[in-house]
Design a protein around this motif. Structure first.
Motif, PDB file in Angstrom:
ATOM      1  N   GLU A 168       0.833  -1.210   0.000  1.00  0.00           N
ATOM      2  CA  GLU A 168       0.000   0.000   0.000  1.00  0.00           C
ATOM      3  C   GLU A 168       0.862   1.253   0.000  1.00  0.00           C
ATOM      4  OE1 GLU A 168      -2.662   2.539   3.155  1.00  0.00           O
ATOM      5  OE2 GLU A 168      -2.371   0.397   3.528  1.00  0.00           O
ATOM      6  N   ILE A 169       1.903   1.237   0.827  1.00  0.00           N
ATOM      7  CA  ILE A 169       2.801   2.394   0.912  1.00  0.00           C
ATOM      8  C   ILE A 169       3.518   2.605  -0.422  1.00  0.00           C
ATOM      9  CG2 ILE A 169       4.881   3.271   2.044  1.00  0.00           C
ATOM     10  CD1 ILE A 169       3.894   1.625   4.544  1.00  0.00           C
ATOM     11  N   SER A 170       3.935   1.520  -1.048  1.00  0.00           N
ATOM     12  CA  SER A 170       4.624   1.637  -2.333  1.00  0.00           C
ATOM     13  C   SER A 170       3.710   2.256  -3.383  1.00  0.00           C
ATOM     14  CB  SER A 170       5.096   0.252  -2.789  1.00  0.00           C
ATOM     15  OG  SER A 170       5.998  -0.291  -1.857  1.00  0.00           O
ATOM     16  N   ILE A 171       2.448   1.838  -3.406  1.00  0.00           N
ATOM     17  CA  ILE A 171       1.496   2.406  -4.377  1.00  0.00           C
ATOM     18  C   ILE A 171       1.283   3.890  -4.100  1.00  0.00           C
ATOM     19  CG2 ILE A 171      -0.918   2.323  -5.137  1.00  0.00           C
ATOM     20  CD1 ILE A 171      -0.803  -0.712  -4.596  1.00  0.00           C
ATOM     21  N   ARG A 172       1.171   4.263  -2.830  1.00  0.00           N
ATOM     22  CA  ARG A 172       1.021   5.673  -2.472  1.00  0.00           C
ATOM     23  C   ARG A 172       2.220   6.494  -2.948  1.00  0.00           C
ATOM     24  NH1 ARG A 172      -2.918   7.092   1.289  1.00  0.00           N
ATOM     25  NH2 ARG A 172      -4.083   5.337   2.207  1.00  0.00           N
ATOM     26  N   LYS A 173       3.422   5.920  -2.805  1.00  0.00           N
ATOM     27  CA  LYS A 173       4.620   6.641  -3.257  1.00  0.00           C
ATOM     28  C   LYS A 173       4.604   6.809  -4.768  1.00  0.00           C
ATOM     29  CE  LYS A 173       8.614   6.314  -1.443  1.00  0.00           C
ATOM     30  NZ  LYS A 173       9.940   5.833  -1.030  1.00  0.00           N
ATOM     31  N   VAL A 174       4.167   5.772  -5.473  1.00  0.00           N
ATOM     32  CA  VAL A 174       4.083   5.865  -6.946  1.00  0.00           C
ATOM     33  C   VAL A 174       3.132   6.984  -7.354  1.00  0.00           C
ATOM     34  CG1 VAL A 174       3.281   4.659  -9.015  1.00  0.00           C
ATOM     35  CG2 VAL A 174       4.719   3.474  -7.349  1.00  0.00           C
ATOM     36  N   PHE A 175       2.045   7.168  -6.585  1.00  0.00           N
ATOM     37  CA  PHE A 175       1.073   8.215  -6.904  1.00  0.00           C
ATOM     38  C   PHE A 175       1.435   9.574  -6.293  1.00  0.00           C
ATOM     39  CE2 PHE A 175      -1.528   4.579  -8.001  1.00  0.00           C
ATOM     40  CZ  PHE A 175      -2.192   5.016  -9.125  1.00  0.00           C
ATOM     41  N   GLY A 176       2.661   9.683  -5.734  1.00  0.00           N
ATOM     42  CA  GLY A 176       3.170  10.992  -5.341  1.00  0.00           C
ATOM     43  C   GLY A 176       3.095  11.344  -3.869  1.00  0.00           C
ATOM     44  N   ALA A 177       2.778  10.402  -3.005  1.00  0.00           N
ATOM     45  CA  ALA A 177       2.720  10.711  -1.569  1.00  0.00           C
ATOM     46  C   ALA A 177       4.114  11.082  -1.062  1.00  0.00           C
ATOM     47  CB  ALA A 177       2.182   9.515  -0.789  1.00  0.00           C
ATOM     48  N   SER A 178       4.190  12.122  -0.223  1.00  0.00           N
ATOM     49  CA  SER A 178       5.484  12.572   0.301  1.00  0.00           C
ATOM     50  C   SER A 178       5.933  11.688   1.459  1.00  0.00           C
ATOM     51  CB  SER A 178       5.379  14.021   0.784  1.00  0.00           C
ATOM     52  OG  SER A 178       4.473  14.114   1.870  1.00  0.00           O
ATOM     53  N   ILE A 179       7.218  11.742   1.729  1.00  0.00           N
ATOM     54  CA  ILE A 179       7.784  10.939   2.829  1.00  0.00           C
ATOM     55  C   ILE A 179       7.207  11.356   4.179  1.00  0.00           C
ATOM     56  CG2 ILE A 179       9.910  10.440   4.091  1.00  0.00           C
ATOM     57  CD1 ILE A 179      11.331  10.363   1.391  1.00  0.00           C
ATOM     58  N   PRO A 180       7.119  12.681   4.497  1.00  0.00           N
ATOM     59  CA  PRO A 180       6.496  13.066   5.779  1.00  0.00           C
ATOM     60  C   PRO A 180       5.058  12.571   5.898  1.00  0.00           C
ATOM     61  CG  PRO A 180       7.695  14.906   4.854  1.00  0.00           C
ATOM     62  CD  PRO A 180       7.669  13.852   3.794  1.00  0.00           C
ATOM     63  N   ARG A 181       4.315  12.606   4.793  1.00  0.00           N
ATOM     64  CA  ARG A 181       2.928  12.138   4.830  1.00  0.00           C
ATOM     65  C   ARG A 181       2.863  10.649   5.139  1.00  0.00           C
ATOM     66  NH1 ARG A 181      -2.236  13.105   5.981  1.00  0.00           N
ATOM     67  NH2 ARG A 181      -3.625  11.760   4.771  1.00  0.00           N
ATOM     68  N   ILE A 182       3.740   9.881   4.506  1.00  0.00           N
ATOM     69  CA  ILE A 182       3.755   8.434   4.746  1.00  0.00           C
ATOM     70  C   ILE A 182       4.182   8.130   6.182  1.00  0.00           C
ATOM     71  CG2 ILE A 182       4.923   6.288   4.111  1.00  0.00           C
ATOM     72  CD1 ILE A 182       5.007   7.347   1.230  1.00  0.00           C
ATOM     73  N   ALA A 183       5.217   8.849   6.655  1.00  0.00           N
ATOM     74  CA  ALA A 183       5.689   8.631   8.028  1.00  0.00           C
ATOM     75  C   ALA A 183       4.593   8.938   9.035  1.00  0.00           C
ATOM     76  CB  ALA A 183       6.923   9.484   8.292  1.00  0.00           C
ATOM     77  N   PHE A 184       3.853  10.029   8.795  1.00  0.00           N
ATOM     78  CA  PHE A 184       2.755  10.384   9.700  1.00  0.00           C
ATOM     79  C   PHE A 184       1.662   9.326   9.656  1.00  0.00           C
ATOM     80  CE2 PHE A 184      -1.474  12.317  10.149  1.00  0.00           C
ATOM     81  CZ  PHE A 184      -1.406  12.727  11.472  1.00  0.00           C
ATOM     82  N   MET A 185       1.346   8.842   8.442  1.00  0.00           N
ATOM     83  CA  MET A 185       0.302   7.831   8.289  1.00  0.00           C
ATOM     84  C   MET A 185       0.632   6.561   9.067  1.00  0.00           C
ATOM     85  SD  MET A 185      -0.884   5.932   4.792  1.00  0.00           S
ATOM     86  CE  MET A 185       0.671   5.045   4.762  1.00  0.00           C
ATOM     87  N   LEU A 186       1.909   6.168   9.017  1.00  0.00           N
ATOM     88  CA  LEU A 186       2.316   4.950   9.707  1.00  0.00           C
ATOM     89  C   LEU A 186       2.381   5.137  11.222  1.00  0.00           C
ATOM     90  CD1 LEU A 186       5.136   3.743   7.286  1.00  0.00           C
ATOM     91  CD2 LEU A 186       2.849   2.781   7.529  1.00  0.00           C
ATOM     92  N   SER A 187       2.726   6.351  11.665  1.00  0.00           N
ATOM     93  CA  SER A 187       2.868   6.611  13.100  1.00  0.00           C
ATOM     94  C   SER A 187       1.541   6.932  13.765  1.00  0.00           C
ATOM     95  CB  SER A 187       3.847   7.772  13.341  1.00  0.00           C
ATOM     96  OG  SER A 187       5.091   7.512  12.754  1.00  0.00           O
ATOM     97  N   ARG A 188       0.559   7.350  12.969  1.00  0.00           N
ATOM     98  CA  ARG A 188      -0.704   7.832  13.535  1.00  0.00           C
ATOM     99  C   ARG A 188      -1.391   6.776  14.391  1.00  0.00           C
ATOM    100  NH1 ARG A 188      -4.983   9.546   9.194  1.00  0.00           N
ATOM    101  NH2 ARG A 188      -4.745   7.306   8.769  1.00  0.00           N
ATOM    102  N   GLN A 189      -1.455   5.559  13.881  1.00  0.00           N
ATOM    103  CA  GLN A 189      -2.151   4.502  14.624  1.00  0.00           C
ATOM    104  C   GLN A 189      -1.475   4.214  15.955  1.00  0.00           C
ATOM    105  OE1 GLN A 189      -2.159   0.362  13.177  1.00  0.00           O
ATOM    106  NE2 GLN A 189      -4.392   0.490  13.189  1.00  0.00           N
TER     107      GLN A 189
END
Length: 841
Positions: A748-769
């Protein structure tokens, strides 16, 4: 065999046609010989089936390969399990050690302490010291009492030599009746128990003390010189073995208090001579048989109502050590609450370790989904999978055993420092304890392996092979609950240690109007010359103020029997006219001693508690009979001043001028905090002018105050230790949970990166839970911590409020720790190349 014979015969027929009969027979014979294998000769058809031991060996071989393949996760697993189990076993050793206190005493069940019960504002208050004449009076009249002993702690300065240099050493001494060794079965290696305390100048030494002063244990008849003018020489009458470390009575010197088996009985003194008294009852005697006769017997010896109205109780010696509220100052008490805290922490620590192990084992099991799917495809049964995962769990547990016992050995000295005494119970000398510990370790390991085995074995192999296994939410809720539990406990500990430390700081410093770190108490027996010494101390450079007092914060005022005008105990402190200024106390009404006419005599100051208890509108001018038959006039009311600990309200107290007594125990010196060394050297030089044969000994007042909160300080150190341990184990559990959560969402994270998700956004998404779980843990932990800390603070009459900032601090710390724990994994995934996880899609 039949299949091999068939193949050989077919080859023979082919060779017979092509090569002839002779050559075909040779080839047949040679091929048959080559086909022979040892296992065919050894094993029959039945025992070629796989054995159970073969399966176990196979499971452990696979488990070991998985351990090496995933060494990081395996190490984390073993470390978390080892820390939790080592802590639990160490706490178990401590609890057993506490339970064995005084188990070396013979007939301990027949020893009872005489106590009195007083009513204070509707509550019963137990007092462990009684009038010195009560015990002998009851012993004379009650046949059920076989013997009695009174003892108390004192101090004596001995003259000694270290090399060729004379020195003075003050030692703590037990002063006891002649019957001490008949009741308490401490072993004498030299001397006679009956006669060891039969003369006033006798002294019994421990082997340790004998070696210290005489470099030998054969010292009966030797002389110890003291600075005490009443007993300048003491003759060694016996040498006893060093008191066991698990004994609640710990002394190296014992001198006689009374050498008379029937000491004189005197109730006439106005000042109560209070002392701990112990009875040794006859076999089959109950305390009730003694108590029902006590008050009637005392009528033969006194008509004083304050004696005859006393309510008595006899507490078994094995329970005396747990009564911290009624400590007699000679028997070392054990905080039962501390033992209960240890037990609770042990349960929670082992739960944390279990949860951590469970989470990590589950995450790794899910990662091996394809392996499990293939095993199912080729015919592995559910029992095979159970056996595999339980074998891996058992292997991890067995590998943790040496780590656990190494941790116990290395942490024991630090643990002993926290509890304040060495552990007497040696677990390595107890096979029963070792077997029980090993059983617990193996049980926990196998129990933790059950859930991963059950989770894996219930999945359909088609889902696993298709890759649906990682996407399932099966077990996800349980893992979240476990993580929340881990951090709820950790947050509770952080809140607890923050509040405990805040209360201790308040008790030691902030509750006083002065700085206790600036004041020293110089112990001594100052007689008519104390005013001269006080004046000479004042001349020393670095001295701000000098005063004299019989009691200071960290000690206890003496209780004075007043007349029948008041029905509450009154405490008295002898002070000079500089005492009020020394402690910066405010005179609320009236005058200080120094402000009255020099010809005025028999005057007193009282505190607010005394003024309130007297229940008169204006206490100034009131007359109290406090000492002897003379009456004293109240000239002032000062603010309440804590001499004892903050556990109890300030007692009604009177402050009596030093002119009323012949000697004083303490001179108080307030120092400049600049060059303390020079100031203390100057004070010692001044001291030596007056007392050349005595040691200059002093205590800083903050040290004395700390002694009032020994139990609380132990609790604080314990909470600090286990808070760090709990947080560390919880972080291991969070690490395993985050590892699983990120692993499931890698594509899922890889697909988000392909569609342009930024590193801070991904890090926040993973840490949020994870952060949401910590906040949930905080919501659960906060009210529970508030409730239990409120219970703990009830032991203090004066306490700090439970403020929201403590909970906010704990939550911020927990969130920060949690984020740091998962940051490595989240950033690693966020920075990873998406091609690596999508190339197989």
């Amino acid at each position: 065999m039949e299949e091999i014979e068939g193949d050989l015969y077919e080859d023979y027929l082919d060779n017979l046609e092509s090569k002839g009969a002779k050559k075909a027979r040779k080839i047949y014979t040679w091929t048959a010989f080559r086909s022979i294998r040892p296992y065919i000769l050894i094993h029959n058809k039945e025992n070629r089936k796989p054995k159970f031991t073969d399966m176990v060996k196979y499971h452990f071989k696979v488990a070991w390969r998985n351990f090496l393949k995933n060494s990081l996760y395996s190490t984390v697993n073993i470390l978390g399990l080892s820390l939790g189990l080592a802590s639990t076993i160490l706490i178990s050793i401590f609890i057993i050690d506490q339970a064995q206190t005084d188990n070396q005493l013979i007939d301990r069940d027949r020893i009872y302490r005489l106590e009195t019960i007083a009513e204070d504002e509707g509550q019963s208050v137990v007092k462990s010291r009684t009038h010195s004449s009560i015990a002998p009076a009851l012993f004379n009249e009650i046949p059920e009492i076989e013997n009695f002993v009174r003892f108390s702690e004192t101090a004596t300065t001995f003259k000694s030599k270290i090399g060729n240099t004379p020195s003075l050493i003050e030692e703590k001494i037990l002063s006891a009746d002649v019957s001490f060794f008949q009741i308490f079965s401490f072993e004498l290696t030299s001397g006679n128990k009956t006669d060891a305390l039969s003369r006033a100048n006798y002294i019994v030494l421990s082997e340790r003390a004998a070696l210290k002063y005489f470099n030998s244990t054969d010292v009966v008849g030797e002389i110890l010189e003291t600075t005490n003018k009443r007993s300048p020489q003491l003759e060694v009458s016996g040498v006893m073995k060093n008191m066991p470390t698990n004994s609640s009575i710990q002394y190296d010197f014992i001198i006689p208090k009374s050498t008379n088996l029937n000491p004189p009985i005197n109730f006439r003194s106005m000042l109560v001579s209070r002392i701990p008294s112990y009875f040794f009852l006859k076999a089959q005697t109950t305390p009730e048989q003694v108590l029902k006769k006590a008050n009637n017997i005392l009528k033969k010896y006194t008509d004083k109502e304050n004696i005859l109205n006393l309510k008595f109780q006899l507490t078994p010696f094995k329970e005396v050590i747990y009564n911290m509220d009624a400590s007699d100052g000679t028997v070392k008490t054990i905080d039962k609450a501390l033992t209960q805290i240890f037990l609770i922490i042990a349960v929670f620590i082992i739960l944390l370790a279990f949860i951590n192990y469970l989470n990590l084992a589950t995450a790794r099991a899910i990662d091996r989904g394809h392996e499990i799917g293939i095993r199912k495809v080729i015919g592995a049964k559910r029992s095979n999978l159970w056996g595999q995962f339980l074998s891996e769990s058992l292997l991890c547990t067995l590998l943790s055993i040496p780590v656990i016992f190494l941790l116990i050995e290395f942490s024991t000295p630090y643990f002993e420092n926290i509890i304040g005494h060495p552990l007497t119970f040696k677990y390595y000398n107890s096979p029963e304890f070792i077997f029980a510990a090993l059983g617990l370790i193996i049980f926990i390991g196998l129990l933790a392996g059950i859930y991963p085995a059950k989770l894996i074995s219930t999945f359909k192999f088609s889902e696993v092979v298709k890759g649906h296994f990682n996407k399932t939410a099966k077990g996800g809720l349980l893992r979240k609950i476990l993580v929340v539990f881990q951090f709820a406990f950790s947050i509770g500990l952080i809140v607890s240690i923050s509040l405990i430390q805040k209360q201790l700081d308040f008790a030691r410093t902030k509750s006083f109007s002065f700085n206790p770190e600036e004041i020293i108490s110089v112990e001594g027996r100052y007689r008519a010359n104390f005013s001269t010494i006080r004046d000479e101390f004042s001349k020393v450079s670095g001295v701000k103020h000098v005063s004299a007092s019989d009691a200071v914060p960290g000690t206890r005022a003496i209780s004075i029997i007043n007349n029948s005008e008041f029905d509450f105990p009154i405490y008295g402190v002898f002070v000079d006219d500089g005492f009020i200024d020394m402690f910066e106390l405010e005179v609320l009404k009236g005058q200080n001693f120094r402000e009255v006419n020099e010809d005025a005599k028999n005057h007193l100051l009282i505190n607010q508690a005394m003024a309130k208890a007297m229940e008169i509108e204006n206490p100034l001018g009131a007359k109290l009979r406090m000492i002897g038959k003379d009456t004293s006039r109240v000239i002032g009311v000062i603010e309440d001043f804590h001499i004892a600990s903050l556990h109890n309200p300030v007692d009604p107290t009177v402050f009596i001028p030093l002119s009323e007594i012949f000697s004083i125990r303490r001179i108080l010196v307030k120092l400049e905090t600049g060059d303390l060394t020079t100031t203390l050297q100057g004070l010692e030089e001044t001291w030596n002018k007056f007392f050349p044969d005595a040691v200059f000994q002093f205590d800083f007042l903050d040290d004395k105050i700390e002694q009032l909160y020994t139990a609380e300080m132990k609790v604080a150190r314990i909470f600090k230790l286990f808070t760090v341990l709990a947080i560390f184990i919880s972080c291991l559990g969070l690490f395993s949970y985050a590892s699983y959560a990120i692993q499931v969402r890698t594509k899922e994270i890889s697909i988000r990166k392909v569609f342009g998700a930024s590193i801070p956004r991904i890090a926040f998404m993973l840490s949020r839970q994870v952060i949401l779980l910590i906040i949930l843990a905080s919501i659960i932990a906060s009210p529970l911590a508030y409730y239990f800390l409120g219970k703990w603070l009830q032991d203090f009459a004066y306490k700090v409020p439970v403020s929201l900032e403590i909970f906010g601090f704990a939550i911020i710390i927990s969130v920060a720790i949690a984020w740091l724990t998962v940051s490595y994994q989240t950033l690693k995934v966020a920075f990873s190349n998406p091609i690596n996880s999508l190339r197989n899609e």
